[in-house]
Design a protein around this motif. Structure first.
Motif, PDB file in Angstrom:
ATOM      1  N   GLU A 265      -5.985   0.895  -6.743  1.00 48.19           N
ATOM      2  CA  GLU A 265      -7.205   0.372  -7.371  1.00 48.19           C
ATOM      3  C   GLU A 265      -6.943  -0.020  -8.829  1.00 48.19           C
ATOM      4  OE1 GLU A 265     -11.971   1.341  -7.579  1.00 48.19           O
ATOM      5  OE2 GLU A 265     -10.583   2.992  -7.161  1.00 48.19           O
ATOM      6  N   ASN A 266      -6.150   0.766  -9.518  1.00 50.62           N
ATOM      7  CA  ASN A 266      -5.835   0.466 -10.920  1.00 50.62           C
ATOM      8  C   ASN A 266      -5.030  -0.819 -11.070  1.00 50.62           C
ATOM      9  OD1 ASN A 266      -7.150   2.756 -11.789  1.00 50.62           O
ATOM     10  ND2 ASN A 266      -5.296   3.981 -12.019  1.00 50.62           N
TER      11      ASN A 266
ATOM     12  N   SER B  14      -1.008  -6.545  -5.056  1.00 46.94           N
ATOM     13  CA  SER B  14      -2.328  -5.935  -4.928  1.00 46.94           C
ATOM     14  C   SER B  14      -2.618  -5.640  -3.457  1.00 46.94           C
ATOM     15  CB  SER B  14      -3.413  -6.861  -5.476  1.00 46.94           C
ATOM     16  OG  SER B  14      -3.324  -6.972  -6.885  1.00 46.94           O
TER      17      SER B  14
ATOM     18  N   PHE C 207      -6.969   0.543  -0.432  1.00 45.39           N
ATOM     19  CA  PHE C 207      -7.553   1.704  -1.117  1.00 45.39           C
ATOM     20  C   PHE C 207      -9.031   1.871  -0.734  1.00 45.39           C
ATOM     21  CE2 PHE C 207      -8.455  -1.724  -4.171  1.00 45.39           C
ATOM     22  CZ  PHE C 207      -9.765  -1.450  -4.551  1.00 45.39           C
ATOM     23  N   LYS C 208      -9.686   0.771  -0.357  1.00 52.55           N
ATOM     24  CA  LYS C 208     -11.087   0.861   0.059  1.00 52.55           C
ATOM     25  C   LYS C 208     -11.202   1.642   1.371  1.00 52.55           C
ATOM     26  CE  LYS C 208     -12.008  -3.642  -2.065  1.00 52.55           C
ATOM     27  NZ  LYS C 208     -12.388  -5.055  -1.820  1.00 52.55           N
TER      28      LYS C 208
ATOM     29  N   TYR D  66       2.323   2.379  -3.446  1.00 51.61           N
ATOM     30  CA  TYR D  66       1.465   3.078  -4.405  1.00 51.61           C
ATOM     31  C   TYR D  66       1.280   4.565  -4.098  1.00 51.61           C
ATOM     32  CZ  TYR D  66       0.385  -1.334  -6.663  1.00 51.61           C
ATOM     33  OH  TYR D  66       0.488  -2.525  -7.354  1.00 51.61           O
TER      34      TYR D  66
ATOM     35  N   LYS E 292     -10.520   5.305   0.689  1.00 54.52           N
ATOM     36  CA  LYS E 292     -11.683   6.024   0.158  1.00 54.52           C
ATOM     37  C   LYS E 292     -12.621   6.481   1.267  1.00 54.52           C
ATOM     38  CE  LYS E 292     -12.143   4.068  -4.503  1.00 54.52           C
ATOM     39  NZ  LYS E 292     -13.038   3.297  -5.412  1.00 54.52           N
TER      40      LYS E 292
ATOM     41  N   ILE F 122      -4.710   5.680  -3.519  1.00 52.55           N
ATOM     42  CA  ILE F 122      -6.026   5.086  -3.772  1.00 52.55           C
ATOM     43  C   ILE F 122      -6.187   4.773  -5.263  1.00 52.55           C
ATOM     44  CG2 ILE F 122      -8.511   5.569  -3.819  1.00 52.55           C
ATOM     45  CD1 ILE F 122      -8.050   7.244  -1.236  1.00 52.55           C
ATOM     46  N   GLN F 123      -5.900   5.752  -6.088  1.00 49.57           N
ATOM     47  CA  GLN F 123      -6.064   5.566  -7.527  1.00 49.57           C
ATOM     48  C   GLN F 123      -5.109   4.504  -8.059  1.00 49.57           C
ATOM     49  OE1 GLN F 123      -6.038   9.200  -9.776  1.00 49.57           O
ATOM     50  NE2 GLN F 123      -5.645   8.173 -11.718  1.00 49.57           N
TER      51      GLN F 123
ATOM     52  N   GLU G 273      -5.996  -4.090  -0.893  1.00 48.95           N
ATOM     53  CA  GLU G 273      -7.365  -3.594  -0.766  1.00 48.95           C
ATOM     54  C   GLU G 273      -7.469  -2.360   0.114  1.00 48.95           C
ATOM     55  OE1 GLU G 273     -10.299  -7.368  -0.887  1.00 48.95           O
ATOM     56  OE2 GLU G 273      -8.873  -7.391   0.783  1.00 48.95           O
TER      57      GLU G 273
ATOM     58  N   PHE H 113      -5.236  -3.462  -8.878  1.00 52.17           N
ATOM     59  CA  PHE H 113      -5.823  -4.497  -8.032  1.00 52.17           C
ATOM     60  C   PHE H 113      -6.281  -5.673  -8.880  1.00 52.17           C
ATOM     61  CE2 PHE H 113      -9.446  -6.357  -5.711  1.00 52.17           C
ATOM     62  CZ  PHE H 113      -8.781  -6.723  -4.544  1.00 52.17           C
TER      63      PHE H 113
ATOM     64  N   TRP I  91       0.833  -1.202   0.000  1.00 50.85           N
ATOM     65  CA  TRP I  91       0.000   0.000   0.000  1.00 50.85           C
ATOM     66  C   TRP I  91       0.876   1.264   0.000  1.00 50.85           C
ATOM     67  CZ3 TRP I  91      -4.145   2.600  -0.969  1.00 50.85           C
ATOM     68  CH2 TRP I  91      -4.453   3.770  -0.278  1.00 50.85           C
TER      69      TRP I  91
END
Length: 229
Positions: A183-184, A198, A202-203, A135, A206, A179-180, A200, A186, A132
């Protein structure tokens, strides 16, 4: 390349009625520092990051039980937090391989159990939380190799691409980009498990970003002004 916070996130000012977010993460240092940053920048926002004791069980199921005790309570112990309607509980763990693959059945159990609770969520990073953090700086998945199946390689990678390593007080302001980017990139495998590289989280990002966006944007602008001097 780090970019300005993505404008597609709607502006949402915090209020006395804003939701509370309760985070239970298995990491005892990195995750706590990261999520606490958002609580520190705006005292009006209630983001509670549970501080794990060194003796507590931070396995996936152990973390779920800790969350239950603190949010729901038991017959002999009242809940530690005052959970209200629209509040959220987030359990944050790593995929991180183990020799006997003991985590997979625990993760399956958590997914089933959380269906019984409203506004309880579960997010994973494969293999660890540093995926995480990666990114926040990078928009594409790194070339994968056998080493990147394990957490130490991701820690080294983050330290390589971010001068001085990831600093929660400096680099968390790029959560909009993370986040962007996350997610792109994932992806799930044929069994529905998240692939290496990957995350998650980003959830959860958000859910946090609209509450602190104004403060984040202000800090971002200050950083850009300092760079321009």
């Amino acid at each position: 390349m780090i970019q300005r916070i993505n404008r597609r996130f709607e502006r949402q000012l915090p209020s006395k009625k804003a939701k509370s977010i309760y985070i239970f993460a298995e990491g005892r240092t990195r995750e706590e520092q990261y999520f606490n940053y958002f609580k520190e920048i705006d005292s009006r926002i209630n983001i509670e990051v549970y501080k794990l004791d060194s003796e507590e069980n931070n396995s996936p199921l152990g973390l779920l039980e800790i969350a239950k005790i603190n949010i729901i309570g038991t017959k002999d112990n009242p809940p530690h937090y005052s959970f209200q309607k629209n509040d959220e509980v987030w359990i944050v763990i790593d995929v991180d391989k183990d020799r006997d693959d003991s985590r997979s059945p625990q993760i399956e159990t958590i997914i089933k159990e959380l269906k019984e609770f409203e506004n309880w969520f579960f997010v994973q990073s494969n293999p660890c939380f540093e995926t995480w953090l990666y990114y926040h700086q990078e928009s594409v998945l790194p070339p994968l190799n056998e080493e990147l199946e394990y957490c130490p390689a991701w820690k080294n990678l983050v330290n390589e691409i971010i001068l001085g390593g990831f600093n929660s007080r400096k680099h968390s302001i790029y959560i909009g980009n993370a986040i962007q980017n996350a997610e792109n990139n994932f992806l799930l495998d044929e069994q529905g498990k998240i692939k290496i590289g990957s995350t998650e989280v980003f959830k959860l990002g958000k859910s946090i970003l609209p509450l602190v966006k104004d403060k984040i944007q202000k800090r971002f602008d200050e950083v850009e002004e300092e760079k321009a001097k």
